[in-house]
Write an enzyme that holds these catalytic residues in place. Structure first.
Site, short mmCIF file in Angstrom:
data_model
loop_
_atom_site.label_atom_id
_atom_site.label_comp_id
_atom_site.label_asym_id
_atom_site.label_seq_id
_atom_site.Cartn_x
_atom_site.Cartn_y
_atom_site.Cartn_z
N GLY A 40 4.32 0.30 4.24
CA GLY A 40 3.53 0.09 5.45
C GLY A 40 2.08 0.52 5.33
O GLY A 40 1.37 0.63 6.32
N HIS A 78 16.83 4.67 3.95
CA HIS A 78 15.43 4.27 3.99
C HIS A 78 14.56 5.52 4.15
O HIS A 78 14.94 6.47 4.84
CB HIS A 78 15.18 3.29 5.15
N GLU A 98 12.11 6.13 5.92
CA GLU A 98 11.80 6.49 7.32
C GLU A 98 12.96 7.27 7.94
O GLU A 98 12.76 8.14 8.78
CB GLU A 98 11.47 5.22 8.13
N LYS A 149 12.81 -3.26 10.86
CA LYS A 149 12.61 -1.91 11.45
C LYS A 149 12.83 -1.99 12.96
O LYS A 149 13.65 -2.79 13.43
CB LYS A 149 11.22 -1.38 11.11
N GLU A 165 11.57 2.24 -3.48
CA GLU A 165 10.49 2.16 -2.50
C GLU A 165 9.64 3.43 -2.55
O GLU A 165 9.99 4.44 -1.93
CB GLU A 165 11.07 2.00 -1.10
N ASN A 201 13.38 -6.19 6.23
CA ASN A 201 13.72 -5.05 7.09
C ASN A 201 12.80 -5.10 8.31
O ASN A 201 11.61 -4.81 8.20
CB ASN A 201 13.50 -3.75 6.30
N SER A 241 4.84 -2.64 0.85
CA SER A 241 3.72 -3.56 1.05
C SER A 241 3.82 -4.83 0.21
O SER A 241 2.83 -5.29 -0.37
CB SER A 241 2.38 -2.84 0.80
C1 PEP Z 1 10.24 -1.28 4.17
O1 PEP Z 1 10.35 -1.25 5.38
O2 PEP Z 1 11.22 -1.02 3.46
C2 PEP Z 1 8.95 -1.65 3.58
C3 PEP Z 1 8.84 -1.70 2.29
O3 PEP Z 1 7.92 -1.89 4.47
P1 PEP Z 1 6.51 -2.63 4.13
O4 PEP Z 1 6.86 -3.90 3.38
O5 PEP Z 1 5.90 -2.89 5.46
O6 PEP Z 1 5.73 -1.70 3.29
#
Ligand code: PEP
Length: 257
Positions: free
Chosen positions: A175, A97, A99, A11, A169, A9, A215
């Protein structure tokens, strides 16, 4: 046997020109020893350019979008319809997601409408669910995630659900550099699978793929992927570095040695 599925992803990163450079580098260095399904989810503005590179180089990477609206057309300024994505050769679409939930007010009801619209257009949704730190610390994470799952799956029938990928998630791990322990991540993925069995049936629960996201990095992917109920990863930050993304795709499978 569920085929492992690693999706990046991106973003809101990379112009379409930067995306082209990234994809050329990815193509040059690409290897996939675990025979994973691999997808990249660039911003909407780079979908077409990324697709052109995938096709011209015969790269075994699928194209995913990061969001879509649930209507087909009309007065929805700024939105992108499922049909528009399909016409670009998009196969996967991330929906719900955290976010989008946090900054753009997406709700479980909206997520379910989008998942339904994706299936009606032959797109495969990657549906995100996960709890906040506050909920995790209150000890109610599983209850919360199961409620999210139930509400997001409203209207999804047995025929479609097999093409759904669920991304667990935990918001506190996205992040932040904080990963859930493999055991905690696996416990939640198992709980999700059991809930799918309860809502649908055992066969479907054994087919459906559940990713972990939060992460994920080259140093922790192998442990996560060797857990019983984690079938892949939704990768944010580390999917923006070609070498890291390739290292993640080529995690060490415990059956290799
Ligand atoms: C994500 O964007 O779904 C995500 C898990 O980001 P990160 O791997 O940076 O934590």
């Amino acid at each position: 046997m569920r085929k492992p599925f690693i999706a990046g992803n991106w973003k809101m990163n990379m112009t379409h020109l930067e995306a082209v450079n990234f994809m050329q580098d990815l193509e040059y260095k690409y290897k996939n020893k675990n025979n994973c399904e691999v997808a990249v989810c660039p911003p909407a503005t780079a979908l077409k350019s990324v697709k052109t590179i995938i096709d011209s180089d015969n790269l075994e990477v699928k194209l995913g979008a990061q969001n879509m609206y649930y209507e087909s057309r009309g007065a929805f300024t700024g939105e992108i319809s499922p049909e528009m994505l399909k016409a670009l050769g998009v196969e996967y679409v991330i929906i719900g997601h955290s976010e989008r939930r946090q900054y753009f007010g997406e709700t479980n009801k909206g997520v379910s409408r989008k998942v339904n619209a994706a299936f009606n257009t032959d797109l495969k949704p990657i549906m995100c669910i996960g709890e906040s730190l506050k909920i995790r610390e209150s000890g109610k994470a599983e209850e919360f995630v199961m409620d999210q799952l139930k509400e997001c799956l409203v209207g999804i029938d047995e025929e479609d659900i097999v093409d759904l990928t669920i991304a667990y998630e935990p918001i506190w791990a996205i992040g932040t550099g904080r990963t859930a322990t493999s055991e905690d991540a696996n416990d939640m993925c198992l709980a999700i699978r059991r809930k799918i069995e309860e809502i649908y049936n055992k066969k479907i629960s054994e087919i459906i793929r559940i990713q972990y996201g939060g992460s994920v990095k080259p140093f922790n992917i192998s442990e996560l992927m060797n857990m019983s109920d984690i079938d892949g990863a939704l990768v944010g930050g580390a999917s923006l570095e070609v070498d890291d993304f390739i290292a993640i795709i080529n995690y060490q499978d415990s059956s290799d040695t």
